[in-house]
Design an enzyme around this catalytic site. Structure first.
Site, short mmCIF file in Angstrom:
data_model
loop_
_atom_site.label_atom_id
_atom_site.label_comp_id
_atom_site.label_asym_id
_atom_site.label_seq_id
_atom_site.Cartn_x
_atom_site.Cartn_y
_atom_site.Cartn_z
N CYS A 1 80.50 8.02 48.84
CA CYS A 1 79.65 6.76 48.77
C CYS A 1 80.40 5.50 48.97
O CYS A 1 80.55 5.13 50.09
CB CYS A 1 78.90 6.87 47.25
SG CYS A 1 77.42 5.90 46.80
N ARG B 1 66.43 1.74 48.63
CA ARG B 1 67.70 2.45 48.18
C ARG B 1 67.55 3.78 48.05
O ARG B 1 66.44 4.51 48.00
CB ARG B 1 67.95 1.78 46.62
CG ARG B 1 69.57 2.32 46.26
CD ARG B 1 69.66 1.78 44.84
NE ARG B 1 70.81 2.17 44.20
CZ ARG B 1 71.91 1.69 44.55
NH1 ARG B 1 72.14 0.82 45.33
NH2 ARG B 1 73.10 2.26 44.21
N HIS C 1 77.19 12.56 46.04
CA HIS C 1 77.87 12.84 44.58
C HIS C 1 77.30 14.39 44.21
O HIS C 1 76.82 14.78 44.87
CB HIS C 1 77.30 11.93 43.86
CG HIS C 1 77.42 10.50 44.31
ND1 HIS C 1 78.53 10.06 43.86
CD2 HIS C 1 76.43 9.43 44.41
CE1 HIS C 1 78.55 8.67 44.48
NE2 HIS C 1 77.22 8.32 44.50
#
Ligand code: ZN
Lengths: 416, 250
Positions: free
Chosen positions: B95, B137, B205
């Site tokens: 990320c 997002r 993640h």
């Protein structure tokens, strides 16, 4: 004798309050939650100014934080209760509709202790203009919402610059909170501790790395931990405006004594003596089911219900679990929308500290928790629900640590 | 008997790049070595300190905008990470960490910030024309089919990022994989991540190595040579089945 209204409510707001009463009553009768949200929502739709009308002409305190809002609000409501009836959204509905519902009934001049969501605090506080705002802590929570911790501190800081007559009771040990509180017209600085520092490593003012030692934190830009006037001096003692006083409450752990210190400092602004405030707080044994012991399942198991919904909360919970002889612990772990969909944060929790006790895992994301525990080398078993986990425990009394929706569901099942 | 030295796993700036649980990747790597009877050492590199050049695997995780800029500047000040990589070390960057090891990335104020330049990728809020609204997002579960030459099973994870990442001309690596669920890099090729030599960048993640132990073992073999197979922990297989099931229904 009727309670005199400090100001006549507008016709629109009177209509809104009538609608609120109907909707809340109907919602309660239908068993859809406690009706705290829906009534307030309808009232605000009918009269957007209603919150200001029912909230701004009374002495109020707003409590905001990532962790500890509900408990601190409850403690504060008890302390303010020494003066007379108090309004409070004790059910934990902490956005504008929940606050609206808490203030919807007369008298419209009684004090109020209000829990307010971090993001909602500016909107609610601008409407009701509280006498006191309590700011406890800011840490990572619900990672999927990208609610950056500094952004929350920044909106609190802006709010403080606007509310010129509001006192802030703020935790000096959280750099984000202290920075947020510095713009307010007057501060009561409380050292409430911070056992989770990972979200406060960078200076909120200049983005340099903060320096830390045993006595505080500071930055090269000049931002530094303010000197507290109230602090937790140990289990059962506070430093209180220059003197050491005994302070015992029935809720467990240092974190709850810190919450009590914050609440007592706020109550002082309403004229409540600290001794009276602490005495009133004693006798609270549970908050919305937290810390309460309930029967779980059908084979005589008792469960102490504990809430931990983010890494900071879990670290506090570890401390609390270790105050008592090790009991079996049931971990009930979900990742529904209200929990945050991303369960990765459990890797920030030092679960290694659970070794040596029986650990039983359940919940919607039990598999994720089980992998985390496997890598922490904590032996555990996995179960379909908390009742099945309790049934498999080798002692009659267990601790259940649940996150938000898991806790909520457990409470409904065990206290129905 | 010669005792092999411990494999050193560097966790770079956990206080800046540790917001999303990615520190768990270090735990996974270390345990997978220990469970094979090998020694492992986790070296936490606090922000502000020089990244040591003598570690075997370097881990970077996700973080917020300002810490990300701070991390990039810290790593650019000394070139030890680049030296370590040219000396054979492996990197897993997730990320914000993935963005930081590229050429450029967007800072919180909208400006373009220089990365560490370890891989030839660039990150922007959007690659759409300037008058088009930036994409939303990317938040949610993500499933990636790894590039076949990696020999890995399906990758499961969680993504949460505003940036879009694409290779620069001259990029010599391969995508980590093709996105089946989620957004990933957010490019028309629907890829997530890159593998360039022993450097892996990804948006996953989870932590990614906790959910995808084969990826952890791939990193370990890069620095350690062939490893004995490790059956388990069995909990991971159960988790992967549960994710496959949940995401197939979702
Ligand atoms: Zn600073």
């Amino acid at each position: 004798m009727t309670t005199p209204l400090p100001r006549r409510l507008t016709a629109r707001t009177q209509l809104a309050l009538a609608a609120e009463r109907l909707a809340s009553g109907a919602s309660r009768r239908l068993g859809r939650g406690s009706g705290e949200m829906i009534g307030g929502k309808i009232a605000l739709r009918i009269s957007p100014g209603a919150l200001a009308e029912v909230g701004s002409n009374r002495p109020t305190a707003c409590v905001s934080a990532t962790n500890g809002k509900t408990t601190t609000t409850r403690l504060l409501a008890r302390a303010l209760g020494t003066l007379g009836p108090v309004k409070s959204n004790g059910g934990g509905a902490n956005m504008a509709p929940g606050v609206m519902t808490a203030l919807a009934r007369p008298p419209y001049d009684s004090p109020a202790a209000l829990e307010v969501d971090e993001i909602w605090l500016p909107k609610v506080a601008r409407a009701i203009v509280p006498r006191v705002v309590l700011l406890l802590n800011i840490s990572r929570d619900q990672l999927d919402r990208s609610n950056e911790t500094r952004r929350i501190a920044a909106i609190w800081r802006e709010l403080g610059a606007e509310l010129r007559d509001t006192v802030v009771v703020a935790n000096v040990d959280d750099p984000l909170v202290a920075w947020a509180a510095m713009t307010w017209s007057r501060q009561v600085w409380v050292s409430a501790g911070q056992n989770w520092t990972a979200d406060a490593m960078v200076c909120p003012q200049c983005a340099r790395l903060l320096h830390r030692n045993a006595s505080g934190w500071w930055c090269e830009c000049g931002l530094a931990r303010p000197e507290p006037i109230v602090s937790v001096a140990g289990l059962g003692e506070l430093m209180w405006f220059g003197r050491r006083i005994p302070a015992r409450i029935d809720l467990p752990g240092r974190v709850n004594l810190a919450n009590a210190a914050m609440a007592a400092a706020a109550a002082r602004e309403f004229g409540v003596e600290v001794e009276d405030a602490l005495a009133a707080m004693r006798g609270i044994g549970d908050v919305q089911g937290r810390y309460q012991e309930v029967p779980l399942g059908h084979d005589g198991h008792q469960a102490r219900l504990l809430l931990a919904k983010n890494p900071a909360g879990w670290v506090e919970m570890m401390e609390l679990l270790n105050l008592a002889p090790p009991r079996p612990v049931v971990i009930d772990f979900n990742s529904q929308t209200a929990d945050g969909r991303d369960p990765s944060w459990i890797w920030d929790v030092p679960f290694e500290r659970l070794s040596g006790r029986q650990v039983l895992v359940t919940g919607g994301r039990k598999e994720d928790m089980s992998v985390r525990l496997a890598y922490a080398e904590v032996p555990h078993s996995v179960h379909d629900d908390a009742e099945a986990a309790a049934a498999a425990a080798n002692e009659k009394v267990v601790d259940v640590v649940a996150n938000y929706t898991a806790f909520r569901d457990l409470l409904v099942r065990t206290t129905r | 008997m010669i005792r092999p030295s411990a494999t050193r796993i560097a966790l770079i700036y956990p206080e800046l790049l540790g917001t999303y649980g990615d520190g768990g990747n270090a735990i996974v790597l270390a345990q997978r070595l220990r469970w094979r009877g090998l020694r492992a050492e986790i070296v936490e590199v606090p922000a502000g300190e020089v990244v040591p050049a003598d570690c075997d695997i370097y881990l970077l995780g996700g973080g917020e905008d300002e810490p990300q800029v701070l991390a990039a500047d810290g790593m650019r000040r000394n070139r030890s990470l680049l030296r370590a990589v040219s000396g054979g070390a492996a990197v897993l960057a997730v990320c914000a960490g993935y963005q930081v090891i590229g050429a450029t990335f967007p800072a919180g104020n909208g400006q373009i910030h220089d990365g560490v330049n370890l891989i030839d990728v660039e990150t922007r809020r959007s690659f759409e024309p300037p008058d088009a609204p930036p994409p939303p997002r990317a938040v949610g579960d993500i499933v990636v089919e790894p590039s076949p030459q990696l020999g890995l099973p399906t990758l499961y994870g969680y993504e949460n990022h505003g940036g879009r990442t694409r290779p620069l001309p001259g990029f010599r690596g391969i995508p980590l994989g093709t996105v089946r669920v989620g957004v990933g890099d957010g490019t028309p090729a629907r890829t997530d991540g890159v593998v360039d030599g022993k450097v892996i960048g990804t948006y996953l993640h989870g932590p990614v190595l906790a959910q995808n132990p084969a990826l952890a073992d791939l990193l370990l073999t890069w620095v350690h040579g062939p490893l004995a197979p490790l059956d388990g922990p069995r909990e991971v297989g159960i988790l992967r089945d549960a994710r496959a099931h949940a995401l197939a229904e979702g």
